[in-house]
Write a protein that holds these residues in place. Structure first.
Motif, PDB file in Angstrom:
ATOM      1  N   PRO A  39       0.811  -1.224   0.000  1.00  0.00           N
ATOM      2  CA  PRO A  39       0.000   0.000   0.000  1.00  0.00           C
ATOM      3  C   PRO A  39       0.846   1.277   0.000  1.00  0.00           C
ATOM      4  O   PRO A  39       0.519   2.250  -0.701  1.00  0.00           O
ATOM      5  CB  PRO A  39      -0.830  -0.126   1.287  1.00  0.00           C
ATOM      6  N   GLN A  40       1.941   1.285   0.768  1.00  0.00           N
ATOM      7  CA  GLN A  40       2.800   2.465   0.795  1.00  0.00           C
ATOM      8  C   GLN A  40       3.623   2.584  -0.494  1.00  0.00           C
ATOM      9  O   GLN A  40       3.770   3.680  -1.051  1.00  0.00           O
ATOM     10  CB  GLN A  40       3.753   2.408   1.995  1.00  0.00           C
ATOM     11  N   THR A  44      -1.641   3.209  -2.477  1.00  0.00           N
ATOM     12  CA  THR A  44      -3.005   2.717  -2.627  1.00  0.00           C
ATOM     13  C   THR A  44      -3.470   2.107  -1.311  1.00  0.00           C
ATOM     14  O   THR A  44      -2.744   2.121  -0.307  1.00  0.00           O
ATOM     15  CB  THR A  44      -3.081   1.684  -3.772  1.00  0.00           C
ATOM     16  N   THR A  45      -4.673   1.559  -1.317  1.00  0.00           N
ATOM     17  CA  THR A  45      -5.214   0.915  -0.120  1.00  0.00           C
ATOM     18  C   THR A  45      -4.768  -0.549  -0.061  1.00  0.00           C
ATOM     19  O   THR A  45      -4.351  -1.129  -1.072  1.00  0.00           O
ATOM     20  CB  THR A  45      -6.745   0.966  -0.129  1.00  0.00           C
ATOM     21  N   ALA A  46      -4.901  -1.158   1.119  1.00  0.00           N
ATOM     22  CA  ALA A  46      -4.551  -2.573   1.272  1.00  0.00           C
ATOM     23  C   ALA A  46      -5.448  -3.451   0.403  1.00  0.00           C
ATOM     24  O   ALA A  46      -5.000  -4.456  -0.161  1.00  0.00           O
ATOM     25  CB  ALA A  46      -4.660  -2.979   2.738  1.00  0.00           C
ATOM     26  N   SER A  47      -6.720  -3.074   0.287  1.00  0.00           N
ATOM     27  CA  SER A  47      -7.643  -3.856  -0.536  1.00  0.00           C
ATOM     28  C   SER A  47      -7.232  -3.842  -1.996  1.00  0.00           C
ATOM     29  O   SER A  47      -7.229  -4.880  -2.667  1.00  0.00           O
ATOM     30  CB  SER A  47      -9.062  -3.305  -0.375  1.00  0.00           C
ATOM     31  N   ASN A  48      -6.865  -2.666  -2.505  1.00  0.00           N
ATOM     32  CA  ASN A  48      -6.413  -2.595  -3.900  1.00  0.00           C
ATOM     33  C   ASN A  48      -5.090  -3.324  -4.094  1.00  0.00           C
ATOM     34  O   ASN A  48      -4.864  -3.980  -5.119  1.00  0.00           O
ATOM     35  CB  ASN A  48      -6.264  -1.130  -4.326  1.00  0.00           C
TER      36      ASN A  48
END
Length: 487
Positions: A39-40, A44-48
């Motif tokens: 994510p970092q 993006t998000t963890a889900s993406n």
């Protein structure tokens, strides 16, 4: 041609195909050390970010059977090289990515390269003498597990001491090496002429849609909710599409997957056992690394770093490499059915050892070595069983379908064990973690599924009696008389 050229050096061919399969399989665990950082890294998000893993799973499932059929139609050497193209492009795209969309696209391209394994197994049937065929098939088939087992410690080491982009540049370089090796050591004229027929575009589209509808909820059901409209709707769509696909495949003259051949008891039961072995193989790969990494303060975690965890798990991958040729020799003496049963029982024994020994790193290591040794035996026996029951003109597509069954087993395993570990939890320092009971239930499930795999393998029927070598026109009758391990 009717057999390998007398002067053909088969050793380099086997080494090339095993290396190619190992590199392709490394894609399965290549990004595992990066999961928490994606994510970092990709903003993006963890889900993406989870789609970075899901994309490889889906593309491999879709393209492995397609590339297998194209291998039968266009030639196996041609498709081996063609399978390297998306693997190379995907690796370069991932190495250059700074956002999630190109990374997902690159990972999907990498998944398309998984066809290297089943096509390579099928090519061996064309070029190797009977006395070398069994052990060579076992080694190349086991490269799926070897690559997955070795990919984790290698990726963890690189991620700890270098840029994550090095992982992808390295796979790009290795893919170029594979292309050169294939062009150098697998002369085109040594392989069996491609089979006749036309490519089944409708069947390819139907299977692709059906698999995506099936594997998406299997992979994402934990995030979406197993009772959600999206999950249940996709499962329903998968059932409908695959049913229609099956009806089409039974009617078309040149099907993508010959369902009449896959319905033969020897092929059907081998594929069923493959799903179960794939489940058993992957369950321990989910449980044991987490056990090693959880903090000791939990009372059952072993407090290892990511790199140390990878090193503790690495001997399991090496055991597959060591055991697979021995499994080929065992199949030559006792038959691949015996080897498959033995492999499934060894996987179950590994889980059995893990239950009392999970409190120590050495205990986890021993359990992983035993279990992965069983995987090496089982994975090596499956192609021999399949190829003893299918026409010579359909070996690549039949092996690709078997590879798909193994992948389906690993996907279901990830879903089932994931549910167990997410439901059976404990709290430490405000963080929710899988509980010791959850890990033990996961191990028991893996053991039980492996025992069921052994039971299914035990009832696989004997092959048809081997007669004189069949002509191409008669190849549809079944057994591969060139394979000394076909009995």
């Amino acid at each position: 041609m009717n057999g390998p050229a007398p002067a053909l050096r088969t050793g380099p061919i086997v080494a090339t195909l095993a290396f190619a399969g190992t590199v392709a399989a490394i894609m399965q665990t290549l990004v595992t050390p990066l999961i928490s950082e994606l994510p970092q890294l990709l903003h993006t998000t963890a889900s993406n970010a989870s789609w970075v893993i899901t994309a490889t799973l889906l593309s491999a499932a879709v393209f492995v059977p397609i590339s297998g059929r194209l291998g039968d139609l266009l030639g196996k050497r041609t498709m081996l090289i063609a399978s390297c193209v998306p693997l190379l492009l995907g690796s370069v795209l991932c190495a250059l990515s700074s956002s999630v969309v190109p990374m997902i696209a690159g990972r999907a391209l990498q998944g398309m390269g998984m066809g290297l394994v089943p096509i390579g197994i099928s090519l061996l049937r064309d070029v190797l003498p009977p006395e070398r065929l069994g052990s060579a098939i076992a080694l190349v088939s086991a490269s799926m597990g070897i690559g997955g087992g070795l990919g984790l410690p290698i990726a963890a080491g690189v991620a700890d001491y270098a840029s994550w982009r090095v992982l992808f540049w390295a796979t790009a370089a290795l893919t170029l090496v594979i292309v050169v090796m294939i062009r150098t050591v697998v002369p085109a004229q040594t392989t069996r002429p491609a089979a006749g027929g036309r490519f089944d575009f409708v069947g390819a589209a139907g299977l692709s849609i059906g698999l995506v509808c099936l594997l998406l909820p299997v992979s994402k059901g934990g995030d979406w909710g197993w009772g959600s409209t999206r999950t249940l709707g996709l499962f329903t769509a998968a059932a409908a599409v695959l049913l229609l696909w099956g009806r089409w495949e039974l009617r078309v003259a040149d099907p993508l997957v010959d369902l009449r051949v896959t319905a033969r008891p020897r092929v059907l039961l081998t594929n069923a056992a493959s799903v179960l072995v794939g489940f058993g193989m992957y369950a321990q790969a989910l449980v044991m690394p987490q056990l090693l990494q959880l903090p000791k303060a939990t009372g059952y975690g072993l407090g290892q770093s990511m790199l140390a965890m990878g090193l503790w798990m690495a001997p399991g991958g090496l055991m597959m490499m060591f055991v697979s040729p021995l499994g080929g020799r065992l199949s030559a003496v006792r038959g691949p059915k015996f080897t498959l049963v033995a492999g499934a029982l060894a996987i179950a024994a590994g889980y059995g050892l893990a239950l009392p020994l999970m409190g120590s790193t050495w205990g986890v290591l021993l359990a992983a070595v035993v279990s992965n040794g069983g995987v090496g035996l089982a994975y090596g026996a499956m192609p021999a069983l399949i190829m003893s029951a299918v026409p010579l003109s359909a070996t690549a597509s039949a092996n690709s379908f078997n590879t798909l069954m193994r992948s389906l087993g690993t996907s279901v395993s990830a879903a089932v064990v994931g549910v167990v570990l997410s439901q059976m939890t404990t709290t430490l320092g405000g963080h929710t973690l899988p509980s010791e009971s959850g890990f033990r239930v996961g191990l028991v499930i893996g053991c039980g599924v492996a025992l069921i795999a052994a039971a299914v393998a035990a009832v696989i029927p004997a092959p048809p009696a081997a007669g004189p070598r069949s002509t191409p026109a008669a190849e549809g009758d079944g057994a591969d008389t060139r394979n000394p391990a076909a009995a």
